[in-house]
Design a protein around this motif. Sequence first.
Motif, PDB file in Angstrom:
ATOM      1  N   LEU A  49       0.834  -1.291   0.145  1.00 41.31           N
ATOM      2  CA  LEU A  49      -0.054  -0.114   0.152  1.00 41.31           C
ATOM      3  C   LEU A  49       0.831   1.007   0.158  1.00 41.31           C
ATOM      4  CD1 LEU A  49      -2.865  -0.999   2.506  1.00 41.31           C
ATOM      5  CD2 LEU A  49      -2.776  -0.981   0.210  1.00 41.31           C
ATOM      6  N   ALA A  50       1.893   1.169   0.788  1.00 40.93           N
ATOM      7  CA  ALA A  50       3.035   2.258   0.773  1.00 40.93           C
ATOM      8  C   ALA A  50       3.567   2.493  -0.591  1.00 40.93           C
ATOM      9  CB  ALA A  50       4.091   2.232   1.505  1.00 40.93           C
ATOM     10  N   ALA A  51       3.792   1.405  -1.237  1.00 42.66           N
ATOM     11  CA  ALA A  51       4.138   1.693  -2.873  1.00 42.66           C
ATOM     12  C   ALA A  51       3.304   2.017  -3.677  1.00 42.66           C
ATOM     13  CB  ALA A  51       4.911   0.227  -3.451  1.00 42.66           C
ATOM     14  N   ARG A  52       1.865   1.671  -3.499  1.00 44.17           N
ATOM     15  CA  ARG A  52       1.014   2.163  -4.414  1.00 44.17           C
ATOM     16  C   ARG A  52       0.644   3.804  -4.263  1.00 44.17           C
ATOM     17  NH1 ARG A  52      -0.946  -2.097  -7.208  1.00 44.17           N
ATOM     18  NH2 ARG A  52      -0.109  -4.185  -6.456  1.00 44.17           N
ATOM     19  N   TRP A 257      10.528   1.203   8.336  1.00 43.12           N
ATOM     20  CA  TRP A 257      10.918   2.293   7.403  1.00 43.12           C
ATOM     21  C   TRP A 257      10.415   1.831   5.877  1.00 43.12           C
ATOM     22  CZ3 TRP A 257      14.786   0.528   4.477  1.00 43.12           C
ATOM     23  CH2 TRP A 257      15.732  -0.344   4.988  1.00 43.12           C
ATOM     24  N   ARG A 258      10.392   2.861   5.065  1.00 50.06           N
ATOM     25  CA  ARG A 258      10.176   2.440   3.666  1.00 50.06           C
ATOM     26  C   ARG A 258      10.622   3.476   2.705  1.00 50.06           C
ATOM     27  NH1 ARG A 258       6.435  -1.232   5.387  1.00 50.06           N
ATOM     28  NH2 ARG A 258       4.768  -0.115   6.758  1.00 50.06           N
ATOM     29  N   GLY A 259      11.123   2.962   1.525  1.00 49.08           N
ATOM     30  CA  GLY A 259      11.933   4.001   0.770  1.00 49.08           C
ATOM     31  C   GLY A 259      12.061   3.276  -0.743  1.00 49.08           C
ATOM     32  N   SER A 289      -1.160  12.774   2.987  1.00 44.69           N
ATOM     33  CA  SER A 289      -2.591  12.363   3.210  1.00 44.69           C
ATOM     34  C   SER A 289      -2.596  10.569   3.367  1.00 44.69           C
ATOM     35  CB  SER A 289      -3.897  13.135   2.528  1.00 44.69           C
ATOM     36  OG  SER A 289      -5.022  12.701   2.803  1.00 44.69           O
ATOM     37  N   LEU A 290      -2.284  10.310   2.113  1.00 50.55           N
ATOM     38  CA  LEU A 290      -2.443   8.867   1.800  1.00 50.55           C
ATOM     39  C   LEU A 290      -1.681   8.015   2.896  1.00 50.55           C
ATOM     40  CD1 LEU A 290      -2.263   8.654  -2.020  1.00 50.55           C
ATOM     41  CD2 LEU A 290      -4.083   8.230  -0.549  1.00 50.55           C
ATOM     42  N   VAL A 291      -0.400   8.478   2.970  1.00 49.38           N
ATOM     43  CA  VAL A 291       0.575   7.840   4.220  1.00 49.38           C
ATOM     44  C   VAL A 291       0.086   7.959   5.384  1.00 49.38           C
ATOM     45  CG1 VAL A 291       2.809   8.410   5.237  1.00 49.38           C
ATOM     46  CG2 VAL A 291       2.609   8.243   2.598  1.00 49.38           C
ATOM     47  N   LYS A 292      -0.551   8.887   5.792  1.00 47.99           N
ATOM     48  CA  LYS A 292      -1.077   8.955   7.086  1.00 47.99           C
ATOM     49  C   LYS A 292      -2.312   7.933   7.294  1.00 47.99           C
ATOM     50  CE  LYS A 292       0.526  13.352   8.872  1.00 47.99           C
ATOM     51  NZ  LYS A 292       0.972  13.020  10.089  1.00 47.99           N
ATOM     52  N   LYS A 293      -3.070   7.991   6.330  1.00 48.22           N
ATOM     53  CA  LYS A 293      -4.210   6.843   6.238  1.00 48.22           C
ATOM     54  C   LYS A 293      -3.751   5.661   6.417  1.00 48.22           C
ATOM     55  CE  LYS A 293      -7.554   9.781   3.807  1.00 48.22           C
ATOM     56  NZ  LYS A 293      -8.352   9.999   2.397  1.00 48.22           N
ATOM     57  N   LEU A 294      -2.718   5.123   6.021  1.00 48.90           N
ATOM     58  CA  LEU A 294      -1.770   4.061   6.222  1.00 48.90           C
ATOM     59  C   LEU A 294      -1.549   3.587   7.575  1.00 48.90           C
ATOM     60  CD1 LEU A 294       0.349   3.726   3.053  1.00 48.90           C
ATOM     61  CD2 LEU A 294      -1.727   2.461   3.328  1.00 48.90           C
ATOM     62  N   GLY A 295      -1.042   4.842   8.296  1.00 51.03           N
ATOM     63  CA  GLY A 295      -0.713   4.543   9.689  1.00 51.03           C
ATOM     64  C   GLY A 295       0.848   4.919   9.979  1.00 51.03           C
ATOM     65  N   ASP A 296       1.500   5.196   8.750  1.00 54.62           N
ATOM     66  CA  ASP A 296       2.542   5.480   8.785  1.00 54.62           C
ATOM     67  C   ASP A 296       2.911   7.123   8.895  1.00 54.62           C
ATOM     68  OD1 ASP A 296       3.361   2.932   8.101  1.00 54.62           O
ATOM     69  OD2 ASP A 296       4.230   3.350   6.063  1.00 54.62           O
ATOM     70  N   GLU A 297       4.148   7.609   9.000  1.00 59.74           N
ATOM     71  CA  GLU A 297       4.337   8.851   9.477  1.00 59.74           C
ATOM     72  C   GLU A 297       5.446   9.387   8.233  1.00 59.74           C
ATOM     73  OE1 GLU A 297       3.451  11.475  11.519  1.00 59.74           O
ATOM     74  OE2 GLU A 297       1.909  10.086  11.949  1.00 59.74           O
ATOM     75  N   PRO A 298       5.229  10.392   7.452  1.00 59.55           N
ATOM     76  CA  PRO A 298       5.992  11.002   6.728  1.00 59.55           C
ATOM     77  C   PRO A 298       7.439  10.962   7.205  1.00 59.55           C
ATOM     78  CG  PRO A 298       4.140  12.457   6.386  1.00 59.55           C
ATOM     79  CD  PRO A 298       3.998  11.455   7.720  1.00 59.55           C
ATOM     80  N   GLY A 299       8.634  10.597   6.347  1.00 58.90           N
ATOM     81  CA  GLY A 299      10.011  10.493   7.137  1.00 58.90           C
ATOM     82  C   GLY A 299      11.089  10.810   6.005  1.00 58.90           C
ATOM     83  N   TYR A 300      10.941  11.740   5.311  1.00 53.19           N
ATOM     84  CA  TYR A 300      11.959  11.703   4.355  1.00 53.19           C
ATOM     85  C   TYR A 300      13.145  11.877   4.694  1.00 53.19           C
ATOM     86  CZ  TYR A 300      14.532  13.884   0.343  1.00 53.19           C
ATOM     87  OH  TYR A 300      15.438  14.097  -0.689  1.00 53.19           O
ATOM     88  N   MET A 301      14.130  11.193   4.030  1.00 47.83           N
ATOM     89  CA  MET A 301      15.531  11.238   4.198  1.00 47.83           C
ATOM     90  C   MET A 301      16.359  10.973   2.972  1.00 47.83           C
ATOM     91  SD  MET A 301      17.657   8.642   6.773  1.00 47.83           S
ATOM     92  CE  MET A 301      16.865   9.278   8.338  1.00 47.83           C
ATOM     93  N   PRO A 302      17.151  12.113   2.616  1.00 53.65           N
ATOM     94  CA  PRO A 302      17.933  12.186   1.302  1.00 53.65           C
ATOM     95  C   PRO A 302      19.090  11.054   1.517  1.00 53.65           C
ATOM     96  CG  PRO A 302      18.594  13.891   2.754  1.00 53.65           C
ATOM     97  CD  PRO A 302      17.399  13.252   3.320  1.00 53.65           C
ATOM     98  N   LYS A 303      19.517  10.655   0.348  1.00 55.63           N
ATOM     99  CA  LYS A 303      20.580   9.544   0.069  1.00 55.63           C
ATOM    100  C   LYS A 303      21.785   9.650   0.919  1.00 55.63           C
ATOM    101  CE  LYS A 303      23.510   7.458  -3.397  1.00 55.63           C
ATOM    102  NZ  LYS A 303      23.213   6.194  -2.869  1.00 55.63           N
ATOM    103  N   GLU A 304      22.220  10.957   1.195  1.00 59.82           N
ATOM    104  CA  GLU A 304      23.394  11.209   2.180  1.00 59.82           C
ATOM    105  C   GLU A 304      23.134  10.784   3.358  1.00 59.82           C
ATOM    106  OE1 GLU A 304      21.924  15.427   0.893  1.00 59.82           O
ATOM    107  OE2 GLU A 304      22.190  13.570   0.101  1.00 59.82           O
TER     108      GLU A 304
END
Length: 328
Positions: A49-52, A257-259, A289-304
Amino acid sequence: MSIIRKAAGAALCAFALAAPAVPAQAQDAYPEKPIRLVVPYGPGGATDLAARALASVLPEFLGQGVIVVNVPGAGGAVGAQQVEESEPDGYTMLMTAIGANVLRPALSPDLPYSYDDFDYLARTQINPNVLIVKADSSYKSFDDFAAALKAEGASFKYGTAGAGNVTHLGPNMLFGELGLPASVGTPVHYDSDGAALLALLQGEVDFAQGNLASFASALQSGAVRGLAMTTPERVEGFDDIPTYTEVGLPEVSIVGWRGVAGPPGLPKEVEDAWQAALAKTTEAKSWISLVKKLGDEPGYMPKEAYDPFVKKDYERYVKIAEEIGLRK
């Protein structure tokens, strides 16, 4: 599947129908065709669902459609290996997850791939875990719980979503940070967070630490009490639950986590395109909005930052697995 995930699945379908057309690209620019995003688990699960959710928003910024492909098997190893062995042209990518990318390699060093056999492009979100006890438990706070763990002759049972899962290894990390042996807690393995929650409510186990999305309804109804959250900061909607950092145990701030990652050897133009698109996608209100509905929290982290983050996660799970005899 939880109510949260069913609702999220419906939302994704509706969003996909309303998604804007993908802008045309210059003939020679990457990407020139749709991209396969491999999910190393079956359809309907959290990573799928995270991927979709990602695939419904990402094309606006990447310039091509993203096709989610489920390749389940061996706890995520089959799909991960498929991507690791694919041509590094940017058209076969992996929806990363802690299970396939860190836990499987940490527990099984004989896998045909290692945690660092991927080009990690960005982390997109985190999956909070929460330590819970029954609402009528005598442990009113984390300090109460920790004191009980440290008491002479203490012996606890805790529910997990399966051996080698974060819900199994996380409590062992907690024991270690408190200076206690793993023997203070006996894991009782179930096949899901939901089953572990039911066992807790029925008095079969003393506590559980698992996916916030799986425990959210029980927390909101007052059936269970949250003692500590594994996120660096308190989670909106569960503001009364302190973080492990707040209770003085920052190393227990583990999260799922996912990425996104690709096979090794991606060209720089592919890396640049994905990193730019992921940075913009994770700021989009529709994706959040979609991520929060999944029960996850936004957690962007760049490659470095993502590269050393994955390395640290891998190393600490190897350490725990060795201490409790799980590393094969």
